[in-house]
Scaffold this active site. Structure first.
Site: not given
Ligand code: GUN
Length: 300
Positions: A54, A98, A121
């Site tokens: 990311k 996350q 998100d």
């Molecule tokens: N963990 C796995 N997929 C995601 C996601 O799309 N967003 C977040 N914040 N954590 C994750």
């Protein structure tokens, strides 16, 4: 293989290019640099890989990346304090915490502390409610990427039968809401669904998001259906040598591809789209924060 391969990697690269174009435009016209803050608590290896990717892709499209890596023992209060600071930081337009978080932290409390306008998100109650009522929301990245690929392949989805296998808050439920928003007839199937093969056989669109390796065989698929495989499962691959593994989806690729009209591969399907959509959401959040028009080509 009868099915057309839906190339998520190429699709994501195109979306990132559009994002980079908007970022360059914001900088040139307004001196604004969209910023994304990613918060990682603990040392889950898979999460560390995601967060690294990311951060790299954020910088590659010209945005500012703020990474906050906290020890696994971090208290909930300290994490909430960080979220509050990011909420108040004008250089930060998107915040992603996350998941999963360590067990001693109430993930719902942390997610809902994020300013909904910065919730790239789409996990806060506010954005979930906006999506569910058909209002302008931040849309969760994985379902958004799936919808973009479906619309690219099928155009108008109106009236199509869609089955979403899996009812998670991150993928299954928002995916179903998005498909409903496109006027599909939507079924959410899950572990208690009776006669899952028959339910799936009715579907023009199958979105598999259960996290069970190769659970969906080709003889569940209606000929010509579009199959979106969200699963990323690592399984042993002794044929590649001792201790080797490989990634597979929730669908049995070869048999599903023999019947489907189009299918996403694993890896290289939905996965690359998720981060690209996160970048897109951050630019959208940035434009909204500055009262600028919604950027084009970044939503489904
Ligand atoms: N963990 C796995 N997929 C995601 C996601 O799309 N967003 C977040 N914040 N954590 C994750």
């Amino acid at each position: 293989m009868a099915a057309e391969l839906i190339d998520g990697k190429a699709f994501a690269a195109e979306l990132r290019e559009r994002v980079a174009g908007h970022v360059a435009g914001l900088r040139a016209a307004h001196g604004i640099v969209p910023g994304l803050a990613v918060v990682l608590v603990g040392e889950d290896p898979a999460s560390e890989v995601y967060v690294r990717n990311k951060g790299r892709q954020t910088v590659e499209v010209g945005m500012a990346s703020f990474e906050h890596k906290l020890a696994a023992e971090t208290s909930e209060a300290a994490l909430l304090d960080l979220v509050a600071r990011l909420n108040g930081d004008d250089a930060v337009h998107g915040i992603l915490v996350q998941l999963p978080l360590p067990a001693h932290i109430d993930a719902d409390a942390v997610i809902n502390a994020i300013d909904p306008a910065k919730d790239v998100d789409g996990f806060t109650l506010s954005n979930v409610g906006l999506l569910g009522t058909g209002q302008k929301a931040m849309v969760p990245c994985t379902p958004l990427g799936c919808l973009m690929m479906l619309k690219d392949r099928l155009g108008d989805l109106s009236g199509l039968d869609a089955v979403v296998i899996g009812r998670s808050n991150i993928v299954g439920k928002p995916m179903a809401q998005l498909l409903l928003g496109q006027s599909c007839t939507v079924t959410i199937a899950h572990s208690r669904t009776r006669d899952l093969p028959e339910v799936v056989r009715r579907a023009d669109i199958v979105v598999a998001a259960v996290g069970r390796p190769e659970m969906v065989p080709g003889d569940w698929i209606k000929p010509g259906a579009v199959v979106i495989d969200v699963g990323i499962n690592r399984i042993p691959a002794p044929e590649r040598g001792e201790g080797k593994t490989r990634l597979v989806g929730d669908c049995h690729f070869e048999s599903c591809a023999a019947v489907a009209g189009a299918i996403t591969p694993v890896p290289g399907g939905v996965g690359p789209m998720t981060i690209a959509c996160l970048l897109a959401n951050t630019v959208t959040a940035c434009c909204r924060a500055h009262g600028l028009p919604e950027p084009e080509g970044l939503t489904a």
